[in-house]
Design a protein around this motif. Structure first.
Motif, PDB file in Angstrom:
ATOM      1  N   GLY A 149       0.611  -1.297  -0.096  1.00 25.11           N
ATOM      2  CA  GLY A 149      -0.023  -0.081  -0.128  1.00 25.11           C
ATOM      3  C   GLY A 149       0.685   1.221   0.086  1.00 25.11           C
ATOM      4  N   MET A 150      -0.171   2.167   0.135  1.00 26.53           N
ATOM      5  CA  MET A 150       0.874   3.730   0.372  1.00 26.53           C
ATOM      6  C   MET A 150      -0.007   4.619   1.323  1.00 26.53           C
ATOM      7  SD  MET A 150      -0.503   4.982  -3.476  1.00 26.53           S
ATOM      8  CE  MET A 150       0.483   6.521  -3.276  1.00 26.53           C
ATOM      9  N   GLY A 151       0.491   5.788   1.571  1.00 26.91           N
ATOM     10  CA  GLY A 151      -0.014   6.807   2.645  1.00 26.91           C
ATOM     11  C   GLY A 151       0.563   8.046   2.714  1.00 26.91           C
ATOM     12  N   GLU A 152       0.129   8.422   3.776  1.00 29.15           N
ATOM     13  CA  GLU A 152       0.962   9.821   4.438  1.00 29.15           C
ATOM     14  C   GLU A 152       0.959   9.839   5.857  1.00 29.15           C
ATOM     15  OE1 GLU A 152      -0.452  13.368   2.946  1.00 29.15           O
ATOM     16  OE2 GLU A 152      -0.292  12.920   0.721  1.00 29.15           O
ATOM     17  N   ALA A 153       1.917  10.479   6.385  1.00 28.81           N
ATOM     18  CA  ALA A 153       1.927  10.236   8.027  1.00 28.81           C
ATOM     19  C   ALA A 153       2.604  11.653   8.380  1.00 28.81           C
ATOM     20  CB  ALA A 153       2.718   9.137   8.522  1.00 28.81           C
ATOM     21  N   ILE A 154       2.418  11.967   9.638  1.00 29.66           N
ATOM     22  CA  ILE A 154       3.257  13.030  10.251  1.00 29.66           C
ATOM     23  C   ILE A 154       4.231  12.574  11.270  1.00 29.66           C
ATOM     24  CG2 ILE A 154       1.068  13.445  12.121  1.00 29.66           C
ATOM     25  CD1 ILE A 154       1.950  16.290  12.071  1.00 29.66           C
ATOM     26  N   VAL A 155       5.327  12.936  11.271  1.00 30.06           N
ATOM     27  CA  VAL A 155       6.401  12.486  12.213  1.00 30.06           C
ATOM     28  C   VAL A 155       6.138  13.128  13.293  1.00 30.06           C
ATOM     29  CG1 VAL A 155       8.786  12.935  12.722  1.00 30.06           C
ATOM     30  CG2 VAL A 155       8.255  12.373  10.319  1.00 30.06           C
ATOM     31  N   ILE A 156       6.289  12.137  14.562  1.00 26.84           N
ATOM     32  CA  ILE A 156       6.080  12.613  16.031  1.00 26.84           C
ATOM     33  C   ILE A 156       7.180  12.354  16.999  1.00 26.84           C
ATOM     34  CG2 ILE A 156       3.462  11.928  15.726  1.00 26.84           C
ATOM     35  CD1 ILE A 156       4.071   9.302  16.936  1.00 26.84           C
ATOM     36  N   ALA A 157       8.352  11.934  16.574  1.00 21.43           N
ATOM     37  CA  ALA A 157       9.388  11.651  17.226  1.00 21.43           C
ATOM     38  C   ALA A 157      10.667  11.033  16.170  1.00 21.43           C
ATOM     39  CB  ALA A 157       9.126  10.492  18.227  1.00 21.43           C
ATOM     40  N   THR A 158      11.797  11.522  16.576  1.00 20.09           N
ATOM     41  CA  THR A 158      12.669  11.212  15.708  1.00 20.09           C
ATOM     42  C   THR A 158      14.008  10.830  16.738  1.00 20.09           C
ATOM     43  OG1 THR A 158      13.342  13.640  15.806  1.00 20.09           O
ATOM     44  CG2 THR A 158      12.224  12.726  13.854  1.00 20.09           C
ATOM     45  N   GLY A 159      15.081  10.393  15.937  1.00 21.61           N
ATOM     46  CA  GLY A 159      16.204   9.873  16.833  1.00 21.61           C
ATOM     47  C   GLY A 159      16.096   9.138  17.983  1.00 21.61           C
ATOM     48  N   ASP A 160      16.830   9.713  19.046  1.00 20.37           N
ATOM     49  CA  ASP A 160      16.778   8.743  20.308  1.00 20.37           C
ATOM     50  C   ASP A 160      15.281   9.242  21.066  1.00 20.37           C
ATOM     51  OD1 ASP A 160      19.437   8.157  20.126  1.00 20.37           O
ATOM     52  OD2 ASP A 160      20.058  10.012  21.196  1.00 20.37           O
ATOM     53  N   ASN A 161      14.453   9.846  20.408  1.00 17.45           N
ATOM     54  CA  ASN A 161      13.157  10.101  21.036  1.00 17.45           C
ATOM     55  C   ASN A 161      12.232   9.058  20.584  1.00 17.45           C
ATOM     56  OD1 ASN A 161      13.815  12.226  22.759  1.00 17.45           O
ATOM     57  ND2 ASN A 161      13.624  13.679  21.056  1.00 17.45           N
ATOM     58  N   THR A 162      12.560   8.297  19.460  1.00 18.45           N
ATOM     59  CA  THR A 162      11.598   7.456  19.145  1.00 18.45           C
ATOM     60  C   THR A 162      11.628   6.061  19.830  1.00 18.45           C
ATOM     61  OG1 THR A 162      13.537   6.113  17.609  1.00 18.45           O
ATOM     62  CG2 THR A 162      12.214   7.814  16.552  1.00 18.45           C
ATOM     63  N   ILE A 163      10.644   5.253  19.693  1.00 15.66           N
ATOM     64  CA  ILE A 163      10.581   3.961  20.665  1.00 15.66           C
ATOM     65  C   ILE A 163      11.861   3.281  20.413  1.00 15.66           C
ATOM     66  CG2 ILE A 163       9.437   1.964  20.988  1.00 15.66           C
ATOM     67  CD1 ILE A 163       7.764   4.276  21.934  1.00 15.66           C
ATOM     68  N   LEU A 164      12.538   3.092  19.207  1.00 20.71           N
ATOM     69  CA  LEU A 164      13.685   2.202  19.055  1.00 20.71           C
ATOM     70  C   LEU A 164      14.730   2.918  19.815  1.00 20.71           C
ATOM     71  CD1 LEU A 164      15.124  -0.247  17.980  1.00 20.71           C
ATOM     72  CD2 LEU A 164      15.262   1.291  15.957  1.00 20.71           C
ATOM     73  N   GLY A 165      14.780   4.494  19.470  1.00 20.89           N
ATOM     74  CA  GLY A 165      15.882   5.154  20.196  1.00 20.89           C
ATOM     75  C   GLY A 165      15.998   5.102  21.557  1.00 20.89           C
ATOM     76  N   LYS A 166      14.670   4.880  22.329  1.00 24.28           N
ATOM     77  CA  LYS A 166      14.553   4.871  24.000  1.00 24.28           C
ATOM     78  C   LYS A 166      15.068   3.336  24.250  1.00 24.28           C
ATOM     79  CE  LYS A 166      11.300   8.379  24.835  1.00 24.28           C
ATOM     80  NZ  LYS A 166      10.019   8.722  25.611  1.00 24.28           N
ATOM     81  N   MET A 167      14.735   2.401  23.380  1.00 24.81           N
ATOM     82  CA  MET A 167      14.932   1.004  23.749  1.00 24.81           C
ATOM     83  C   MET A 167      16.626   0.962  23.573  1.00 24.81           C
ATOM     84  SD  MET A 167      12.016  -1.332  21.725  1.00 24.81           S
ATOM     85  CE  MET A 167      12.934  -3.275  21.848  1.00 24.81           C
ATOM     86  N   SER A 168      17.187   1.535  22.523  1.00 24.88           N
ATOM     87  CA  SER A 168      18.776   1.643  22.365  1.00 24.88           C
ATOM     88  C   SER A 168      19.207   2.303  23.566  1.00 24.88           C
ATOM     89  CB  SER A 168      19.126   2.210  21.417  1.00 24.88           C
ATOM     90  OG  SER A 168      20.372   2.432  21.086  1.00 24.88           O
ATOM     91  N   GLY A 169      18.905   3.307  24.304  1.00 22.68           N
ATOM     92  CA  GLY A 169      19.440   4.086  25.158  1.00 22.68           C
ATOM     93  C   GLY A 169      19.273   3.141  26.586  1.00 22.68           C
ATOM     94  N   THR A 170      18.037   2.352  26.648  1.00 20.05           N
ATOM     95  CA  THR A 170      18.019   1.534  27.902  1.00 20.05           C
ATOM     96  C   THR A 170      18.844   0.333  27.841  1.00 20.05           C
ATOM     97  OG1 THR A 170      15.667   2.179  27.995  1.00 20.05           O
ATOM     98  CG2 THR A 170      16.237   0.082  29.191  1.00 20.05           C
ATOM     99  N   THR A 171      19.071  -0.088  26.518  1.00 18.01           N
ATOM    100  CA  THR A 171      19.996  -1.346  26.541  1.00 18.01           C
ATOM    101  C   THR A 171      21.465  -1.059  26.623  1.00 18.01           C
ATOM    102  OG1 THR A 171      18.553  -2.384  24.827  1.00 18.01           O
ATOM    103  CG2 THR A 171      20.662  -3.239  24.778  1.00 18.01           C
ATOM    104  N   THR A 172      21.933   0.091  26.268  1.00 16.81           N
ATOM    105  CA  THR A 172      23.432   0.669  26.149  1.00 16.81           C
ATOM    106  C   THR A 172      23.855   1.391  27.579  1.00 16.81           C
ATOM    107  OG1 THR A 172      22.823   2.470  24.866  1.00 16.81           O
ATOM    108  CG2 THR A 172      23.483   0.713  23.991  1.00 16.81           C
ATOM    109  N   LYS A 173      22.919   1.627  28.445  1.00 18.29           N
ATOM    110  CA  LYS A 173      23.413   2.462  29.397  1.00 18.29           C
ATOM    111  C   LYS A 173      23.896   1.576  30.589  1.00 18.29           C
ATOM    112  CE  LYS A 173      18.772   2.159  32.057  1.00 18.29           C
ATOM    113  NZ  LYS A 173      17.628   3.054  32.636  1.00 18.29           N
ATOM    114  N   ASP A 174      24.540   2.187  31.584  1.00 18.63           N
ATOM    115  CA  ASP A 174      25.208   1.324  32.453  1.00 18.63           C
ATOM    116  C   ASP A 174      24.583   0.454  33.036  1.00 18.63           C
ATOM    117  OD1 ASP A 174      27.190   4.236  33.411  1.00 18.63           O
ATOM    118  OD2 ASP A 174      27.615   3.091  31.852  1.00 18.63           O
ATOM    119  N   SER A 175      25.168  -0.817  33.588  1.00 24.60           N
ATOM    120  CA  SER A 175      24.387  -1.921  34.096  1.00 24.60           C
ATOM    121  C   SER A 175      23.710  -1.450  35.257  1.00 24.60           C
ATOM    122  CB  SER A 175      25.444  -3.042  34.368  1.00 24.60           C
ATOM    123  OG  SER A 175      25.932  -3.500  33.039  1.00 24.60           O
TER     124      SER A 175
END
Length: 286
Positions: A215-241
């Motif tokens: 399919g196809m469509g349009e969307a509005i960006v709501i979060a970028t970079g470290d503020n995305t869900i994936l970015g937050k997961m990455s921050g949680t994974t890589t922070k100090d133990s």
């Protein structure tokens, strides 16, 4: 995404446009984009830091709850020899060995899990698209994905990878696959309406790195970079133990270790009481 933005999938679309100073027909203005880039930064997830494997091993072996286990294991060995005398209890030796094995297994499991998580997060950067089609000043144009900002209107079609977290505005048979992020193996049929109060469960939200299968469509960006869900997961994974959240696996391992430690301490106490009783009976003047 801040706590305030957790309602971005629920609020009316007009409120979303007002929040990000955008509109579907014209998108963002060039003048506003510059200020937004200064405010939000580039649309890039901070790469995982290179790990010092010796320090990671030291952390897992000797810091936190494992330090108590080392103490318990050493006390068990001391109870075996020299406190065990000429006829030491093999139970104390066994408990000491078990504690040391638990420490090593627990540390090895944690290290493997952490390194695997970092590797998975790092692999997402290879899936990221280099360009995105956006509408700015009413003109459709292609820009580098690292220049995207919240409020940008992005145009999506089959074969694309979502370059940021977004809320869908239109969809024509649109299906996205977020298996790497959510674990859901089947593609999700996109809607423009909220289908759940939880952000991750609503089908009007798309997540960075999701693959457009149809399919196809349009969307509005709501979060970028470290503020995305994936970015937050990455921050949680890589922070100090020391700051990691306790997973269910850690919780179950800690329960087992605590049981062994308590059994070890009780065994040592019983041994000492028995030894003192024997000493008092056999050598009352000692």
């Amino acid at each position: 995404m801040s706590r305030l933005d957790q309602d971005v999938h629920v609020i009316p679309m007009e409120s979303v446009f007002r929040r990000f100073h955008s509109n579907q027909r014209f998108g963002l203005s060039t003048a506003f984009v510059h200020d937004a880039q200064l405010h939000y930064g580039t649309n890039q997830i901070t790469p995982p830091r290179s790990q010092n494997y010796f320090w990671l091993l030291f952390q897992q072996l000797f810091m936190g709850f494992n330090s108590i286990l080392w103490l318990g294991g050493i006390l068990a060995l001391i109870a075996y020899q020299p406190l065990g005398g000429s006829n030491p209890s093999i139970t104390n030796l066994g408990l000491g060995i078990v504690l040391f094995l638990v420490i090593i297994c627990n540390a090895s499991l944690n290290i493997y899990q952490k390194l695997k998580s970092i590797k998975i997060i790092a692999s997402f950067s290879k899936l990221s698209p280099t360009t995105a089609t956006v509408r700015r000043d009413g003109v459709e144009q292609q820009i580098p994905t690292n220049e995207l900002v919240p409020g940008d209107i992005i145009l999506i079609q089959m074969g694309d990878v979502l370059p940021a977290d977004c809320r869908f505005l239109t969809c024509e048979g649109l299906k996205v696959n977020s298996a790497e992020l959510t674990g859901e193996t089947k593609p999700i049929t996109v809607t423009v309406h909220c289908t759940g109060q939880i952000l991750m469960e609503s089908t009007n939200i798309g997540f960075y790195s999701s693959f457009v299968e149809q399919g196809m469509g349009e969307a509005i960006v709501i979060a970028t970079g470290d503020n995305t869900i994936l970015g937050k997961m990455s921050g949680t994974t890589t922070k100090d133990s020391s700051g990691d959240e306790i997973t269910n696996l850690h919780r179950e391992v800690n329960r087992f270790v605590l049981f062994v430690l308590v059994a070890d301490i009780i065994s040592i106490i019983i041994l000492w009481i028995t030894w003192l009783g024997w000493l008092n009976h056999s050598h009352p003047t000692f």
